[in-house]
Design a protein around this motif. Structure first.
Motif, PDB file in Angstrom:
ATOM      1  N   SER A 110       0.830  -1.205   0.000  1.00  0.00           N
ATOM      2  CA  SER A 110       0.000   0.000   0.000  1.00  0.00           C
ATOM      3  C   SER A 110       0.864   1.255   0.000  1.00  0.00           C
ATOM      4  O   SER A 110       0.541   2.243  -0.647  1.00  0.00           O
ATOM      5  N   GLY A 113       2.606   1.584  -3.525  1.00  0.00           N
ATOM      6  CA  GLY A 113       1.729   1.673  -4.690  1.00  0.00           C
ATOM      7  C   GLY A 113       1.738   0.449  -5.568  1.00  0.00           C
ATOM      8  O   GLY A 113       1.451   0.542  -6.766  1.00  0.00           O
ATOM      9  N   HIS A 162       3.196   6.415  -0.574  1.00  0.00           N
ATOM     10  CA  HIS A 162       1.838   6.952  -0.453  1.00  0.00           C
ATOM     11  C   HIS A 162       1.867   8.309   0.262  1.00  0.00           C
ATOM     12  O   HIS A 162       2.167   8.371   1.464  1.00  0.00           O
ATOM     13  N   PHE A 172      -3.501   4.192  -3.426  1.00  0.00           N
ATOM     14  CA  PHE A 172      -2.289   4.700  -4.079  1.00  0.00           C
ATOM     15  C   PHE A 172      -1.746   3.653  -5.039  1.00  0.00           C
ATOM     16  O   PHE A 172      -1.591   2.482  -4.679  1.00  0.00           O
TER      17      PHE A 172
END
Length: 360
Positions: A110, A113, A162, A172
């Protein structure tokens, strides 16, 4: 840290990496079954009912040990000391390590990305990251208290992590390119409902808009921001489903000089965070014909809203600002207005709104 401890840590991590969830779960079930069988042979009847055994097994193996259930026979204690706790504790540690590794992996994805958002539908995609401007965009989107609950995906090509972690509504995605089909499939661009393109420069914005105009679904809307008016004009000629905006700094400066306070009006009209804001509403299909005066009076009386004009296409290329009161409006037309909050089509009493001579 001593060398032998470092090697031990590396070895443990390697074993955890190589152990699959299926293998660990199978080993745990086998250990539970063997423990239950040995306790049965040891005549530990109080621990054998399945609901009791599961509770006892988890509490004892994890060494929490509340003491409400325990082995009472000599052979039962031997089973717990030699089989259940040593092997179970090892399995428990590996499972915890695997779970922690799994959580770290997904959090890291996360952050960097790398996650896949191919499952999203009717979402908003923002292409490009600018330290101040992009955050304002997200604030303005979320500031609309009557907006549809859509997921926002921030897509970038920069090597960054992110930047909006404090916004749970924002996902993201770091892409290698804004024009590569495989990369775009990660954010399911074909099912996106709204797209904002704000590239690093006008060339990136232009090429991205050209690509996406042929990829998105027919009812999707694309907004692209340019610094150069000529690029915006060229894109309008080739892509009718892209709404191009260009920097209005010169116009705003002149208007602020001639009519002081004009720049503040522009800010208030565009910001959903405070004061009245400019919104739009598409007339539903069951409305056959109205006049500008019908809607103007109704909106002011019932919603404290002021109509600005009427557009006949989603990009506003065919727009009439402040038309006469008898100006005809039909289903599919878009009215633009200023109001404290967005007005939804379901909140309008279209029957009451119709004038006596209209055919709606």
């Amino acid at each position: 840290m001593p060398i032998f401890l470092k090697r031990l840590v590396v070895m443990v991590r390697a074993h955890i990496d190589q152990a699959s969830w299926q293998l660990l779960l199978t080993a745990t079930l086998v250990h539970m079954a063997v423990t239950w069988g040995l306790l049965w042979l040891a005549d530990e009847s109080a621990l054998l009912p399945l609901n009791t055994f599961f509770y006892y097994y988890v509490v004892t193996t994890s060494t929490v040990g509340y003491g409400d259930f325990s082995a009472t026979t000599e052979w039962g204690r031997m089973v717990v000391a030699i089989v259940q706790i040593p092997f179970g504790l090892a399995l428990f540690g590996v499972l915890l390590g695997k779970a922690g590794q799994f959580v770290t992996f997904w959090v890291r994805r996360s952050m960097t990305g790398e996650k896949d958002f191919a499952h999203l539908q009717n979402h908003i995609v923002i292409f490009g990251w600018h330290d101040v401007r992009t955050k304002k965009m997200v604030d303005y989107i979320l500031g609309d208290d009557k907006r549809e609950d859509r997921k926002i995906v921030l897509a970038v090509t920069d090597a960054i992590e992110h930047p909006l972690l404090s916004y749970p509504e924002v996902a993201f995605a770091r892409l290698a390119s804004f024009t590569d089909d495989e990369q775009l499939s990660r954010i399911n661009i074909t099912q996106a409902d709204k797209v904002i393109i704000d590239g690093d420069d006008d060339n990136q914005t232009f090429t991205t808009a050209l690509k996406l105009s042929k990829v998105v679904k027919p009812q999707a809307h694309i907004s692209a921001h340019f610094l150069d008016d000529t690029k915006a004009m060229l894109l309008r000629e080739h892509c009718q489903n892209v709404e191009c905006s260009a920097s209005m700094s010169a116009e705003i400066l002149v208007r602020a000089m001639q009519d002081p306070g004009s720049s503040r009006i522009q800010e208030e009209l565009l910001s959903t965070l405070k004061g009245d804001t400019q919104f739009s509403l598409v007339l539903p299909d069951d409305v056959k014909q109205l006049t500008f005066g019908d809607i103007f009076n109704y909106f002011k009386q019932h919603h404290n809203a002021t109509l600005l004009g009427v557009a006949h296409d989603v990009n506003g290329l065919k727009m009439d600002l402040n038309p006469p009161l008898n100006y005809p409006i039909t289903a599919g037309d878009i009215v633009h207005y200023i109001a404290p909050h967005r007005i939804l089509a379901a909140e309008v009493n279209w029957t009451e709104l119709c004038s006596p001579n209209s055919s709606c």
